[in-house]
Design an enzyme around this catalytic site. Structure first.
Site, PDB file in Angstrom:
ATOM      1  N   LYS A  22      -9.558  -7.989  -9.059  1.00 35.64           N
ATOM      2  CA  LYS A  22      -8.392  -8.699  -8.499  1.00 35.64           C
ATOM      3  C   LYS A  22      -8.438  -8.691  -6.976  1.00 35.64           C
ATOM      4  O   LYS A  22      -8.328  -9.732  -6.338  1.00 35.64           O
ATOM      5  CB  LYS A  22      -7.092  -8.019  -8.980  1.00 35.64           C
ATOM      6  N   ASN A  23      -8.578  -7.495  -6.412  1.00 30.89           N
ATOM      7  CA  ASN A  23      -8.438  -7.391  -4.960  1.00 30.89           C
ATOM      8  C   ASN A  23      -9.655  -7.890  -4.187  1.00 30.89           C
ATOM      9  O   ASN A  23      -9.605  -8.001  -2.961  1.00 30.89           O
ATOM     10  CB  ASN A  23      -8.071  -5.951  -4.579  1.00 30.89           C
ATOM     11  N   ARG A  75       1.659  -9.454  -2.213  1.00 28.34           N
ATOM     12  CA  ARG A  75       1.239  -8.928  -0.913  1.00 28.34           C
ATOM     13  C   ARG A  75       0.064  -9.736  -0.335  1.00 28.34           C
ATOM     14  O   ARG A  75      -0.009 -10.009   0.855  1.00 28.34           O
ATOM     15  CB  ARG A  75       0.837  -7.467  -1.114  1.00 28.34           C
ATOM     16  N   CYS A  99       3.946  -5.083  -4.980  1.00 24.50           N
ATOM     17  CA  CYS A  99       4.458  -3.912  -5.678  1.00 24.50           C
ATOM     18  C   CYS A  99       5.419  -3.122  -4.806  1.00 24.50           C
ATOM     19  O   CYS A  99       5.196  -2.971  -3.611  1.00 24.50           O
ATOM     20  CB  CYS A  99       3.294  -3.023  -6.095  1.00 24.50           C
ATOM     21  N   PRO A 105       4.715  -2.342   5.742  1.00 28.45           N
ATOM     22  CA  PRO A 105       4.907  -3.168   6.940  1.00 28.45           C
ATOM     23  C   PRO A 105       3.696  -4.068   7.195  1.00 28.45           C
ATOM     24  O   PRO A 105       2.662  -3.928   6.530  1.00 28.45           O
ATOM     25  CB  PRO A 105       5.028  -2.129   8.067  1.00 28.45           C
ATOM     26  N   ASP A 313      -4.577   3.580  -6.173  1.00 28.37           N
ATOM     27  CA  ASP A 313      -4.352   2.751  -7.359  1.00 28.37           C
ATOM     28  C   ASP A 313      -4.721   3.474  -8.660  1.00 28.37           C
ATOM     29  O   ASP A 313      -4.406   2.986  -9.750  1.00 28.37           O
ATOM     30  CB  ASP A 313      -5.158   1.452  -7.268  1.00 28.37           C
ATOM     31  N   ILE A 335      -1.099   7.562   0.776  1.00 34.52           N
ATOM     32  CA  ILE A 335      -1.167   6.171   1.281  1.00 34.52           C
ATOM     33  C   ILE A 335       0.207   5.486   1.253  1.00 34.52           C
ATOM     34  O   ILE A 335       0.652   4.938   2.250  1.00 34.52           O
ATOM     35  CB  ILE A 335      -2.185   5.324   0.468  1.00 34.52           C
TER      36      ILE A 335
HETATM   37  N1  EPU Z   1       0.166  -0.247   6.785  1.00 33.79           N
HETATM   38  C1  EPU Z   1       0.936  -0.255   7.926  1.00 33.79           C
HETATM   39  N2  EPU Z   1       1.035  -1.426   8.600  1.00 33.79           N
HETATM   40  C2  EPU Z   1       0.425  -2.562   8.195  1.00 33.79           C
HETATM   41  C3  EPU Z   1      -0.372  -2.548   7.031  1.00 33.79           C
HETATM   42  C4  EPU Z   1      -0.487  -1.357   6.335  1.00 33.79           C
HETATM   43  O1  EPU Z   1       1.516   0.757   8.295  1.00 33.79           O
HETATM   44  O2  EPU Z   1       0.567  -3.585   8.875  1.00 33.79           O
HETATM   45  C5  EPU Z   1       0.034   1.015   6.018  1.00 33.79           C
HETATM   46  C6  EPU Z   1       0.604   0.908   4.606  1.00 33.79           C
HETATM   47  O3  EPU Z   1       1.992   1.086   4.581  1.00 33.79           O
HETATM   48  C7  EPU Z   1      -0.148   2.006   3.901  1.00 33.79           C
HETATM   49  C8  EPU Z   1      -1.525   1.978   4.577  1.00 33.79           C
HETATM   50  O4  EPU Z   1      -1.332   1.281   5.804  1.00 33.79           O
HETATM   51  O5  EPU Z   1       0.447   3.245   4.161  1.00 33.79           O
HETATM   52  C9  EPU Z   1      -2.609   1.298   3.797  1.00 33.79           C
HETATM   53  O6  EPU Z   1      -2.143   0.041   3.312  1.00 33.79           O
HETATM   54  P1  EPU Z   1      -3.084  -1.231   3.195  1.00 33.79           P
HETATM   55  O7  EPU Z   1      -2.644  -2.243   4.172  1.00 33.79           O
HETATM   56  O8  EPU Z   1      -4.504  -0.803   3.219  1.00 33.79           O
HETATM   57  O9  EPU Z   1      -2.704  -1.754   1.743  1.00 33.79           O
HETATM   58  P2  EPU Z   1      -2.725  -3.267   1.316  1.00 33.79           P
HETATM   59  O10 EPU Z   1      -3.816  -3.946   2.015  1.00 33.79           O
HETATM   60  O11 EPU Z   1      -1.362  -3.816   1.376  1.00 33.79           O
HETATM   61  C10 EPU Z   1      -4.429  -3.014  -0.644  1.00 33.79           C
HETATM   62  C11 EPU Z   1      -4.419  -3.344  -2.112  1.00 33.79           C
HETATM   63  C12 EPU Z   1      -3.529  -2.346  -2.832  1.00 33.79           C
HETATM   64  C13 EPU Z   1      -4.084  -0.934  -2.599  1.00 33.79           C
HETATM   65  C14 EPU Z   1      -4.149  -0.666  -1.091  1.00 33.79           C
HETATM   66  C15 EPU Z   1      -4.766   0.671  -0.751  1.00 33.79           C
HETATM   67  C16 EPU Z   1      -4.725  -5.751  -2.169  1.00 33.79           C
HETATM   68  C17 EPU Z   1      -4.139  -7.084  -2.435  1.00 33.79           C
HETATM   69  N3  EPU Z   1      -3.911  -4.705  -2.299  1.00 33.79           N
HETATM   70  O12 EPU Z   1      -3.075  -3.129  -0.219  1.00 33.79           O
HETATM   71  O13 EPU Z   1      -3.588  -2.642  -4.211  1.00 33.79           O
HETATM   72  O14 EPU Z   1      -3.251   0.008  -3.213  1.00 33.79           O
HETATM   73  O15 EPU Z   1      -4.928  -1.694  -0.453  1.00 33.79           O
HETATM   74  O16 EPU Z   1      -6.052   0.752  -1.226  1.00 33.79           O
HETATM   75  O17 EPU Z   1      -5.908  -5.639  -1.886  1.00 33.79           O
HETATM   76  C18 EPU Z   1      -2.717  -3.158  -6.323  1.00 33.79           C
HETATM   77  O18 EPU Z   1      -3.757  -3.799  -6.534  1.00 33.79           O
HETATM   78  O19 EPU Z   1      -1.881  -2.925  -7.233  1.00 33.79           O
HETATM   79  C19 EPU Z   1      -2.455  -2.655  -4.983  1.00 33.79           C
HETATM   80  C20 EPU Z   1      -1.262  -2.231  -4.604  1.00 33.79           C
END
Ligand code: EPU
Length: 425
Positions: A22-23, A75, A99, A105, A313, A335
């Protein structure tokens, strides 16, 4: 509303194949906006988030606009923002939802875009699509003087942040260097796909990524995107197999990406010697893994970390296994601050879990789990509820399964084939 009716205690046996990631698929779909002709997509998982992303891309291509109703629910919709800026010079989008596992943020995206010359404004509007009225920010971004390359250091190594800024930097005037970038395999998959189609991106999979700006020149569609196996689905199936398999073969198992989970399972007493190694063009992977239920589990501590650490995850499915282990296992979620949202339900099923704070769970086992009514809070905890319900005595009913369908392709039918008693009603 559809639900899953699950009867626990059945042994699992046979073969199950891991579907496309998916991701990895979502950023590749967003990237299709940067091609002069739609690239070919192969092995995409047939899941709700992929369908929604396809709808978003289609609307954006036709109208130059992001559909807010869909975007605020996933997201990954934020991945469309960079391509939209590059193609249309401006874009309006709602705070991307997805989710409910923490604040989530988008400051690192906004900072990155500003470094590329983008003006960012935001306003707050009432969120009419939700049963509880609250306001969500709507962002308006403008690249009036075009996008320019930059050097940017991530405050936190965000996965979609890294992917989103790669997609933006690719269309900028001049080169970009991203530092403290996310190391997750999905970033590497995206860069490899773009490079096969003419992009010049170096260092994906390391903390420093260099992107050659194309000054708006779209990519030519030469090579198809082939979704690699979903490491999170694979890991969840491995946990399920460790709990319930008589003899279960998981095919397309990307073991090279799951070392931290495999080590954790070994420490918990799961036998993992019976597997076959194959090599594909990405890296060494296990082509399949055979799992048998462990007779006894040992308690193990896990701490979620960025890749290659233990994935957040895969935290919830592991908690179910920990309820069957001898002694106290600790889960430290580093995380996302809201990702132990499923603990209360496991306790209602008979688990003995205490939260020492919102990020630390102590699971005392072994416990006998009993079936009950559950509501899936998000994609990954939803799958963990299926694992718990299959492990439990008696019948469970799992609601809000749209969340599960967002991330796992026809999981009920695939689990039925290996002996699980699960029905969609
Ligand atoms: N964060 C910030 N500011 C930002 C972006 C992120 O503070 O602007 C923080 C987040 O709050 C978190 C950390 O950085 O504490 C890491 O978040 P990240 O941005 O890496 O997460 P994401 O990109 O939103 C992706 C996956 C998630 C997975 C996370 C961590 C996708 C679409 N989503 O989310 O997957 O848990 O990386 O590996 O790729 C899922 O598939 O169910 C899912 C939630």
């Amino acid at each position: 509303m559809a639900k899953f009716l699950v009867i626990g205690g059945r042994e699992l046996e046979g073969e199950i194949e891991v579907r496309g990631s998916k991701n990895a698929s979502l950023p590749a779909l967003a990237a299709s906006l940067l091609f002069n002709e739609e690239p070919l997509f192969q092995n995409l998982p047939q899941i709700e988030d992929v369908f929604r992303m396809r709808e978003l891309v289609e609307v954006l291509k036709k109208s130059g606009k992001i559909n807010h109703e869909i975007a605020k629910r996933i997201r990954a919709s934020i991945l469309l923002t960079g391509p939209a800026l590059a193609r249309f010079g401006e874009v309006k989008f709602p705070h991307p939802g997805g989710c409910v596992i923490g604040a989530r943020p988008i400051d690192v995206f906004l900072d990155g875009w500003r470094a590329m010359g983008v003006a960012t404004d935001s306003i707050s509007v009432a969120n009419s699509g939700s049963s509880t009225v609250h306001s969500i920010p709507i962002y308006k971004l403008r690249a009036s003087h075009g996008l320019h390359g930059c050097e940017y250091t991530f405050r936190v190594p965000s996965v979609t942040g890294t992917e989103g800024l790669i997609l933006t930097a690719l269309m900028a005037n001049g080169d970009t260097v991203l530092k403290n970038a996310a190391l997750e395999p999905e970033v590497k998959t995206l860069a490899e796909f773009l490079n096969k189609n003419g992009a010049k991106i170096r260092g994906a999979g390391t903390p420093t990524i260099a992107i050659e700006g194309r000054n708006g020149k779209l990519l030519e569609s030469r090579a198809a995107f082939f979704a690699p196996p979903d490491r999170i689905e694979a890991g969840s199936l491995a946990v399920l197999g460790a709990l319930l398999a008589k003899d279960l073969c998981i095919k397309n198992f990307p073991a090279g990406e799951l070392i931290s989970l495999l080590l954790t399972l070994k420490n918990a007493g799961v036998e993992l010697d019976n597997y076959e190694i194959a090599t594909n063009q990405r890296e060494t992977i296990l082509s399949h893994i055979i799992l048998k239920r462990a007779k006894k589990f040992r308690a193990v501590d896990i701490k979620t970390k960025e890749y290659p650490g233990y994935p957040t995850d895969l935290q919830a499915p592991f908690a179910v296994l920990a309820t069957q282990a001898d002694g106290a296992s600790r889960i430290h979620e580093t995380i996302f601050e809201g990702r132990l949202n499923y603990i209360e339900d496991l306790n209602m099923m008979g688990a003995n879990i205490t939260l020492s704070d919102s990020r630390m769970a102590i699971i005392n086992g072994p416990s006998i789990l009993r079936g009950r009514k559950l509501e899936s809070p998000d994609i990954r905890a939803g799958l963990a509820f299926i694992v718990a319900a299959l492990t439990a005595e008696g019948q469970s009913e799992i609601g809000n399964i749209y969340q599960i369908d967002r991330g796992y392709e026809r999981i009920d039918e695939r689990l039925q084939k290996i002996g699980a008693d699960i029905k969609r009603i």
